[in-house]
Structures are given as C-alpha cells and as structure tokens.
Design a protein around this motif. Structure first.
Motif, PDB file in Angstrom:
ATOM      1  N   ASP A 512     -16.535   3.009   0.959  1.00 52.21           N
ATOM      2  CA  ASP A 512     -15.919   4.104   1.898  1.00 52.21           C
ATOM      3  C   ASP A 512     -15.649   3.518   3.132  1.00 52.21           C
ATOM      4  OD1 ASP A 512     -16.954   5.995  -0.021  1.00 52.21           O
ATOM      5  OD2 ASP A 512     -18.956   6.304   1.156  1.00 52.21           O
ATOM      6  N   GLU A 513     -15.805   2.249   3.339  1.00 48.94           N
ATOM      7  CA  GLU A 513     -15.327   1.525   4.756  1.00 48.94           C
ATOM      8  C   GLU A 513     -15.001   0.045   4.268  1.00 48.94           C
ATOM      9  OE1 GLU A 513     -18.110   1.748   7.959  1.00 48.94           O
ATOM     10  OE2 GLU A 513     -18.011   3.962   7.870  1.00 48.94           O
ATOM     11  N   ASN A 514     -13.843  -0.241   4.576  1.00 48.39           N
ATOM     12  CA  ASN A 514     -13.385  -1.649   4.639  1.00 48.39           C
ATOM     13  C   ASN A 514     -13.631  -2.068   2.970  1.00 48.39           C
ATOM     14  OD1 ASN A 514     -12.967  -2.341   7.466  1.00 48.39           O
ATOM     15  ND2 ASN A 514     -15.190  -2.237   7.782  1.00 48.39           N
ATOM     16  N   PRO A 515     -12.850  -1.350   2.049  1.00 44.97           N
ATOM     17  CA  PRO A 515     -12.909  -1.801   0.802  1.00 44.97           C
ATOM     18  C   PRO A 515     -12.613  -3.250   0.436  1.00 44.97           C
ATOM     19  CG  PRO A 515     -10.801  -0.353   1.022  1.00 44.97           C
ATOM     20  CD  PRO A 515     -11.904  -0.470   2.436  1.00 44.97           C
ATOM     21  N   SER A 516     -13.292  -4.045  -0.542  1.00 49.95           N
ATOM     22  CA  SER A 516     -13.073  -5.236  -0.670  1.00 49.95           C
ATOM     23  C   SER A 516     -11.755  -5.336  -1.705  1.00 49.95           C
ATOM     24  CB  SER A 516     -14.241  -5.970  -1.342  1.00 49.95           C
ATOM     25  OG  SER A 516     -14.698  -5.171  -2.343  1.00 49.95           O
ATOM     26  N   ASN A 517     -11.329  -4.471  -2.307  1.00 52.63           N
ATOM     27  CA  ASN A 517     -10.002  -4.589  -3.094  1.00 52.63           C
ATOM     28  C   ASN A 517      -9.249  -3.736  -2.721  1.00 52.63           C
ATOM     29  OD1 ASN A 517     -10.763  -6.613  -5.395  1.00 52.63           O
ATOM     30  ND2 ASN A 517     -12.681  -5.494  -5.448  1.00 52.63           N
ATOM     31  N   ARG A 518      -8.088  -3.897  -2.445  1.00 52.91           N
ATOM     32  CA  ARG A 518      -6.868  -2.984  -2.295  1.00 52.91           C
ATOM     33  C   ARG A 518      -5.777  -3.119  -3.014  1.00 52.91           C
ATOM     34  NH1 ARG A 518      -6.578  -4.177   4.252  1.00 52.91           N
ATOM     35  NH2 ARG A 518      -8.811  -4.351   4.527  1.00 52.91           N
ATOM     36  N   MET A 519      -5.194  -2.199  -3.338  1.00 53.31           N
ATOM     37  CA  MET A 519      -3.924  -2.044  -4.305  1.00 53.31           C
ATOM     38  C   MET A 519      -3.097  -0.962  -3.672  1.00 53.31           C
ATOM     39  SD  MET A 519      -3.718  -1.306  -8.270  1.00 53.31           S
ATOM     40  CE  MET A 519      -4.642  -2.646  -8.891  1.00 53.31           C
ATOM     41  N   GLU A 520      -2.036  -1.140  -2.994  1.00 50.12           N
ATOM     42  CA  GLU A 520      -1.342  -0.139  -2.172  1.00 50.12           C
ATOM     43  C   GLU A 520       0.272  -0.506  -2.185  1.00 50.12           C
ATOM     44  OE1 GLU A 520      -4.639  -0.235   1.194  1.00 50.12           O
ATOM     45  OE2 GLU A 520      -2.576  -0.666   1.708  1.00 50.12           O
ATOM     46  N   VAL A 521       1.261   0.421  -2.365  1.00 55.21           N
ATOM     47  CA  VAL A 521       2.388   0.351  -2.316  1.00 55.21           C
ATOM     48  C   VAL A 521       2.894   0.267  -0.704  1.00 55.21           C
ATOM     49  CG1 VAL A 521       4.559   1.212  -2.650  1.00 55.21           C
ATOM     50  CG2 VAL A 521       2.969   1.200  -4.550  1.00 55.21           C
ATOM     51  N   ARG A 522       3.401  -0.680  -0.008  1.00 59.06           N
ATOM     52  CA  ARG A 522       3.848  -0.497   1.407  1.00 59.06           C
ATOM     53  C   ARG A 522       5.340  -1.049   1.632  1.00 59.06           C
ATOM     54  NH1 ARG A 522      -0.951  -4.123   4.521  1.00 59.06           N
ATOM     55  NH2 ARG A 522      -2.734  -2.785   4.013  1.00 59.06           N
ATOM     56  N   LYS A 523       5.547  -0.793   2.956  1.00 61.79           N
ATOM     57  CA  LYS A 523       6.880  -1.335   3.201  1.00 61.79           C
ATOM     58  C   LYS A 523       6.635  -2.583   4.144  1.00 61.79           C
ATOM     59  CE  LYS A 523      10.597   1.705   2.866  1.00 61.79           C
ATOM     60  NZ  LYS A 523      11.910   1.128   1.896  1.00 61.79           N
ATOM     61  N   PHE A 524       7.231  -3.770   3.776  1.00 58.86           N
ATOM     62  CA  PHE A 524       7.049  -5.014   4.500  1.00 58.86           C
ATOM     63  C   PHE A 524       8.260  -5.672   4.477  1.00 58.86           C
ATOM     64  CE2 PHE A 524       5.766  -9.364   3.904  1.00 58.86           C
ATOM     65  CZ  PHE A 524       5.166  -9.376   5.277  1.00 58.86           C
ATOM     66  N   GLN A 525       8.691  -5.936   5.896  1.00 64.82           N
ATOM     67  CA  GLN A 525       9.833  -6.751   6.034  1.00 64.82           C
ATOM     68  C   GLN A 525      11.170  -6.165   5.442  1.00 64.82           C
ATOM     69  OE1 GLN A 525       9.154 -10.959   5.392  1.00 64.82           O
ATOM     70  NE2 GLN A 525       7.374 -11.125   6.863  1.00 64.82           N
ATOM     71  N   GLY A 526      11.311  -4.913   5.426  1.00 67.53           N
ATOM     72  CA  GLY A 526      12.354  -4.073   4.684  1.00 67.53           C
ATOM     73  C   GLY A 526      12.370  -4.099   3.513  1.00 67.53           C
ATOM     74  N   TYR A 527      11.299  -4.545   2.579  1.00 69.69           N
ATOM     75  CA  TYR A 527      11.003  -4.328   1.227  1.00 69.69           C
ATOM     76  C   TYR A 527      10.031  -3.188   0.900  1.00 69.69           C
ATOM     77  CZ  TYR A 527      13.571  -9.147   0.760  1.00 69.69           C
ATOM     78  OH  TYR A 527      14.446  -9.885   0.449  1.00 69.69           O
ATOM     79  N   GLN A 528      10.245  -2.603  -0.394  1.00 70.02           N
ATOM     80  CA  GLN A 528       9.192  -1.683  -0.916  1.00 70.02           C
ATOM     81  C   GLN A 528       8.400  -2.763  -1.710  1.00 70.02           C
ATOM     82  OE1 GLN A 528       8.398   1.177  -0.056  1.00 70.02           O
ATOM     83  NE2 GLN A 528       7.792   2.510  -1.771  1.00 70.02           N
ATOM     84  N   THR A 529       7.205  -2.855  -1.361  1.00 68.62           N
ATOM     85  CA  THR A 529       6.475  -3.901  -2.215  1.00 68.62           C
ATOM     86  C   THR A 529       5.052  -3.267  -2.581  1.00 68.62           C
ATOM     87  OG1 THR A 529       4.948  -4.521  -0.078  1.00 68.62           O
ATOM     88  CG2 THR A 529       7.114  -5.434  -0.439  1.00 68.62           C
ATOM     89  N   LEU A 530       4.392  -3.965  -3.605  1.00 67.96           N
ATOM     90  CA  LEU A 530       2.917  -4.022  -4.228  1.00 67.96           C
ATOM     91  C   LEU A 530       2.210  -4.943  -3.107  1.00 67.96           C
ATOM     92  CD1 LEU A 530       0.603  -3.042  -5.939  1.00 67.96           C
ATOM     93  CD2 LEU A 530       1.312  -4.668  -7.448  1.00 67.96           C
ATOM     94  N   TYR A 531       1.029  -4.184  -2.418  1.00 67.94           N
ATOM     95  CA  TYR A 531       0.117  -5.121  -1.850  1.00 67.94           C
ATOM     96  C   TYR A 531      -0.895  -5.197  -2.209  1.00 67.94           C
ATOM     97  CZ  TYR A 531      -2.759  -6.663   2.170  1.00 67.94           C
ATOM     98  OH  TYR A 531      -3.727  -7.308   3.042  1.00 67.94           O
ATOM     99  N   LEU A 532      -1.677  -6.569  -2.769  1.00 67.27           N
ATOM    100  CA  LEU A 532      -3.039  -6.544  -3.314  1.00 67.27           C
ATOM    101  C   LEU A 532      -3.609  -7.332  -2.219  1.00 67.27           C
ATOM    102  CD1 LEU A 532      -1.761  -7.274  -7.036  1.00 67.27           C
ATOM    103  CD2 LEU A 532      -2.728  -5.130  -6.120  1.00 67.27           C
TER     104      LEU A 532
END
Length: 737
Positions: A512-532
C-alpha cells in the motif's frame, strides 16, 4: 493484553515444544506402518468401474526441437475404450475421431501424455498402437507383469504403464460420526502447520520449535469454538522437512487434540523433494502420509470427496513434485466425473498450492505449471457450482490474504495464512501487528457461507462475500505459457505511446505504501518510456523470505519469419534510484526463443548486476543454457543497444533454424536483502531492424557478462533456515552485503 495472554499460553502450555522433543517421545506410540499395495493379480489393477486404465507417455529421445508424432489407438477387439490427451506443456493435439488418430508435436523436455480406459478387460486383451506408421502391440496381462513397457522408434520413445485408483474415493461422513442432513454447521481449515520432531536428523530445529508452539495454540483456537466445528481439515504441509515418519508421529500427538474429526490433504512437505513416480505406478513416496492419515481418520486416500448438508466437498492432492500430475492424468478425469455427478450441489474445493496468482517471486515457479492450473480451473468452472477454492502453501500474512483473495468465473479463491509456519515477506506490517498464524472458520447456513480467519491472538478477520474479479486479459501469464501469447511480425507499442498496450504483464503484489516493484509509463527527458523499479521489501521481520525478486518484468512475442533481424532499444538508468555500484540489483532484456512449445534459445542482457536464477522452470530445459551479456550502465545519458540475439546464441550447438517466435522480456530485479536503495531503468523505442552485424552499444560490441557481476546461487550457501525463514547467505562473496 492479548499479546501477553498469548505469550503466557506458549510459555506454559507449549513449553515442551520449545524445549525439544523429549516430552513428545514419552507420549508417542508410533504410527502403524503402511505400504501402498501394488497389484499381484490382474483383477487388482482394475479401477472401481471395472476398467483397465493405461497411461501412454511420448517424448523425443535425443532431439530438443519438437518432432511431429502420429499416434493411432485402435479399438481392442469388440471392447470399448475411451482416450484422453493431456498435452501438459505442449501444443494441443489434432484429432481424427473416426480413426482414433492423434497428431501432435513433442520434444525431449516435456512429455505428451494419453490416458486410455478399456472396458471388459482380460489378461489377453491386446492394446494396439501405431506410432508414426509402425504397429506396436502388447497384452494387458504383460503390462501388469512388467509394470512399464517402453518402445523406441525413429527417435521417439513411447512408455506405457497401468494406472491405479486405490488412493481416491468418496467418503461416507457417517464413518466420522457426521450427520449428512445438517443444514447449519461450521468447519475449520488449518493450512501449513509444518511441524514435527525437532530432534530428527536433518530437521531445522529452531523453526520447527516455533511452528510447534503456534500449532498448539491453533489447536486450542479450534477447540474453543462454540459450537464445535463438524470437522477440521489440515490443508497440506502437515509436517516439516520431507515427510519423515518421525514428524508425522509428532504431529499426530499435537493434532489428535482437536476434538472434531480431522481430515488431511497432502502438500509438498509430505514427501521427499526428489520423489519420482516412474517407472510403472510408484506410490511408496506417500506411505508415511497414508499411515498418518489412516491413524487419524481411517482413510488411505490422496484424492477424495464427500457430502455434508447441502454442500459437496473435494480434497485435491498437491504434492508439487516433478512429473506427479504427468504420471497421474486420471486424477483430472476423476475430478470431472465427481463434479458432473454433483453439478447441482454448491461445492467447496481444497488444494494445497493456489491456482490464483499471489504476486510474489517464489510463487511463480514454486507453484503448479500453467497446464495444471488451467486444466484444474477449467474443470472446476464447467458447471458453475464451485463456490470457494481454498489453498495454503504460501504462508501468507493476513493482510496479503485479504488483498489477494479474488474471484474467477464465479469461484471465490482464498489463500490461507498458516496455522504454524511464519509468514513470507510481502513488505507490509501485519494488520494487527501480531502473529499471522491461526485458523480459517467457515460457517455454513443452508447454501450460504460466512468465512473468517481467527488468529492465535483471537483477532477475527472476515472475508467479504463479493471479491474482485481476476482479469485473465490483464494478467495473461498466469494461465498461459509465453509461447501461447499472440505473435506479430513487428514489436507493437515499442515507444509506449499507448501505455502498456500489447505488452503482457503478471499480477505483482503491491504494498500500500512505497511498493518494492513499480511498472509505469512515464514521460522522461522528452520521451514516452516504460519505467521499471525494484527494491528490497520495506518491512522485514524474522521468518520472512530473503529470496531474489525477478517478478517485475513484462513481455511481448514477435513472429520470427525468414529474414534475420536485430532488436533495437534505448535505455537509461534512473540515477536517483540506481543505487551503489556494488548493489546486487539491475535491469534486464531477457530473450526466449521457441519452436512451437519448445524453448531453444535463452539469453539475458543485463544493465547493472545480473542474476543467474532468471528462469521459467515450466519451459526451461537443462540442455538449453541461459547466456548472459552486459549492457553499459551509465546514469548520465540514454544508451542505444542493437541485440543480435541469434549470433549471440549461435555457438551453443543447438539448431535454431526452426524458431518461430521470440519473447522479449523487459525487467528489473533485486536481491531483496542488504541496504541497496533499489534499481530503476527507463526503456523506449524498441524496434525490429534488419540484421546489420554484431550486437552493439554506443562505443563497441556487447560483451559477455563479467562473472563477478553475476549473482549465482552456488556462490553462496544455498539457503539456510533462520527462525523459520528461507535466507540466502550473502557474506560468502561480498562482505558489504
């Protein structure tokens, strides 16, 4: 106050558990020996319907790649026979019903299995098979005498043995003193007591003494219920270790204190870890379990059902042993017939190993195969009458049990906290801050159920009647092999502009707080990215597993075709979370190549540190090694990689010409120990490009992974049990850990 009361009970009532087994030895009378009876006469082989059951196993002898097989099962004279195919990890068969001919592909690692039922059998009855055009024939009498027959033809091996059903049946509740007609009653489930005699050789005495104390208190919680339950069921892992008789004897002394009739289900600690069930029909691995069960309730069964009130109950075996279900395919047929006979009754199903996803790393490979899970669930869902599926095995905390409880095709699926074993690591404090051990109580009123868990400290947690639906579409990897996923020629959504569309994910347990695994689609340095991102689970207590976590990955399958190609991608470390240079964590691009259902290519490209234990035991073969390559891990800029996967795997001596699909996995992992802050990485712009040469990154050729950067289990003490936990010892290689 409750905590003090609990400690007081353990200190006074359970002192002999904590001090050793001397007190137990003075009470034990020993259990009567048991030996599963092998047939000595032809009539003893026949099943309860008077049929002869034959099992056929087909695999290639030397060839790893799949080979096409054509099997004809001819009618035995004027008798009738019924045939069922069980592909297990292979593609389904093609059937010519008129000629009883089955065409399929099979490799060396995973067998293709058939079960045949023959009516009106006699010792002289001929079994006529045609394997790839060559007739093969034997009599049933010869099979009984030999126990197993094997044939080899054109690189294909066919093994035949009989199947028995002495270990399955329908229980008459009256034999336990139960009245079938009662409409209101309760029953209790104790999952994973996993205790025994701590003085036994090879026992883990510290954790066993801890388990025994909690078992004693769980027994007291059962006996304090008012009114008393109609019966109690131990849902597997009755004992610790590998099913030694001394542990069953000790547990008999503990559990016979339950005042209600007690039933057993089998789990993975009731037999040796290396138990095997061939050649023939070998069941001696279960003799100690049968002895304990017979002493407790008079039964000699692994698989059984019974009726009580308006309800039907099915107890399913889950020993979680290599080739168990492959050697017992008739169990699935028994289950189908039992459910068909009782399709108008609400039904409860009990199994040790869960068939719904739990979302932590050990429970991916430390579970039944995709084929077994799919087969069981399809059978259970057929008539829509199975209301609940209860399981153990996980040693799950109460909070996680409530969060992972789910519904699938109308079946409510609940994984139970243990009655004795301490909980695994789910990264969160328990709901009440105390022990998770206890009992599950099911209150039955007519055709409705109320389900709640009662801890050894007497807290009560109810499971809601309405549970969230498990989405097979959202999490396809739980009930599908990767080779079953849809394959297209090109990588779709390689820039993640459509979120996670076309990428296949697993269910991952999220704190519920501070998950140890994350899988998100994010904007990063001008790119659309997968963040793991992966890190150590935040809430560690004694007893929780310290096992490497590799679950945080997703995949996509592409069709290979005839034109050679490379995989191109961009990646960048998250320098805020990438951790220290010597941290055992990293990111990976894991490529798996399949020909049909057979994996023939297995390699990983690592960013940061690597993990040699990256695996899928349900498709991996020991003869197809996992190779490791290094991708530069700079936290200052984006990196481009071009992966010539076929060339990188080309010197293994394996024929890759028949590969038809490539699975691309992107992920992160963490050792789940030490003080590393975690590891994060961004991926984008994945493409299939023409083969232009060697694997490359900016600045040169991709290199083999340095051995010192690859975590290997055999460089550590494999694992030890400290106060109930499974823990890898880090200090043998890296004192900083």
């Amino acid at each position: 106050m409750k905590r003090r009361k609990f400690i007081s009970r353990v200190g006074a009532g359970s002192s002999f558990f904590l001090l050793g087994s001397a007190a137990v030895k003075t009470q034990q009378q020993g259990l009567p020996p048991f030996q599963y009876a092998q047939p000595t006469r032809f009539s003893e082989v026949l099943n309860q319907n008077g049929q002869f059951q034959v099992r056929l196993e087909i695999r290639t002898m030397d060839q790893l790649a799949p080979k096409e097989v054509r099997l004809e099962v001819r009618e035995p004279g004027a008798q009738q026979s019924r045939v069922k195919a069980y592909p297990f990890a292979n593609k389904p068969e093609r059937v010519d019903e008129a000629n009883r001919t089955y065409t399929f592909e099979v490799g060396k690692a995973f067998p293709f299995v058939f079960a045949v039922w023959i009516d009106r059998p006699e010792p002289g009855t001929n079994v006529n098979l045609v394997l790839n055009g060559k007739p093969m024939e034997f009599t049933l009498g010869n099979l009984v005498e030999r126990r197993q027959l094997s044939y080899q033809e054109d690189g294909i091996q066919l093994s035949c043995n009989y199947l028995l059903d002495k270990e399955m049946g329908v229980l008459d509740p009256a034999k336990l003193g139960l009245a079938k007609g009662q409409k209101q009653f309760s029953f209790v489930i104790l999952a994973d007591p996993q205790g025994g005699n701590p003085d036994t050789p090879k026992a883990h005495p510290t954790r066993m003494k801890i388990h025994n104390a909690f078992i004693w208190d769980s027994v007291n919680r059962v006996n304090e219920l008012t009114p008393q339950p109609a019966f109690s069921l131990v849902l597997g892992d009755i004992v610790d270790n590998q099913g030694e008789a001394a542990h069953f004897e000790a547990m008999h002394e503990y559990l016979k204190g339950i005042r209600s009739p007690l039933l057993y289900a089998i789990g993975n600690h009731e037999t040796r870890y290396q138990a095997s069930f061939t050649p023939g029909y070998r069941m001696e691995e279960f003799d100690a379990y049968f002895s304990a069960q017979k002493a407790m309730n008079g039964m000699e069964w692994l698989l059984y059902s019974f009726d009580l009130g308006d309800w039907h109950f099915i107890v399913w075996p889950d020993p979680l042993r290599s080739n168990f279900f492959e050697t017992h395919p008739h169990y699935f047929d028994w289950l189908e017939e039992d459910l068909e006979k009782n399709k108008d009754k609400p039904t409860l199903f009990f199994q040790h190993v869960p068939t719904h996803p739990i979302g932590i790393d050990p429970l991916i490979n430390y579970a039944e195969s995709v084929a077994v899970k799919r087969l069981v669930l399809d059978i259970l869902a057929k008539h829509g009458n199975v209301r609940y599926v209860f399981s153990g095995h996980v040693h799950i905390p109460i909070r996680a049990s409530l969060k992972t409880a789910t519904q699938y095709k109308g079946m409510r699926m609940i994984n139970l906290p243990a009655a004795g074993y301490r909980p695994r690591a789910f990264g969160e404090e328990e709901v009440h801050g105390g022990p998770s051990q206890g009992i599950l109580v099911v209150e039955v009123n007519g055709t409705t159920c109320n389900v709640y868990f009662k801890t050894v400290m007497e807290e009560v947690y109810s499971y809601p009647e309405s549970l969230p639906e498990f989405s097979e579409t959202k999490f396809p990897l739980w009930l599908n092999y990767k080779w079953q996923l849809e394959a297209r020629p090109e990588i779709r959504n390689g820039d993640f502009s459509q979120g996670l569309a076309f990428w296949n994910t697993r269910y991952i347990y999220g704190e519920d707080e501070n998950p140890s695994n994350r899988m998100e689609v994010r904007k990063f340095q001008g790119y659309q990215t997968l963040y793991l991102f992966s890190s150590k689970r935040k809430y560690h207590i004694p007893g929780q597993d310290r096992l490497p976590q590799t679950i945080n990955h997703l995949c996509q399958t592409i069709a290979i075709g005839e034109d050679p190609f490379l995989i191109r991608l961009d990646y960048c470390l998250d320098k805020e979370t990438a951790g220290l240079p010597d941290s055992w964590a990293g990111g990976f691009v894991w490529l798996e190549g399949f020909q049909g259902s057979v994996k023939l290519l297995n390699l990983a490209y690592w960013i940061g540190k690597g993990n040699s234990q990256l695996s899928d035991r349900f498709t991996d073969s020991e003869e197809v090694p996992l190779l490791h390559y290094e991708l530069p891990a700079s936290d200052e800029r984006w990196q481009e990689a071009r992966l010539n996967w076929r060339q990188d795997y080309g010197d293994q001596g394996l024929d890759l010409s028949g590969l038809d699909r490539l699975v691309i996995n992107l992920g992160t992992w963490h050792i789940n120990d030490g003080n590393s802050p975690g590891f994060g990485v961004y991926f984008t712009n994945l493409k299939r490009i023409p083969d232009l040469g060697e694997s490359q990154v900016a600045g040169g050729k991709i290199r083999n992974m340095p051995d010192e950067a690859l975590w290997r289990m055999n460089k550590y003490e494999p694992f030890v049990h400290i106060a109930g936990e499974h823990r890898y010892i880090m200090s043998t290689q890296n004192p900083k850990q």
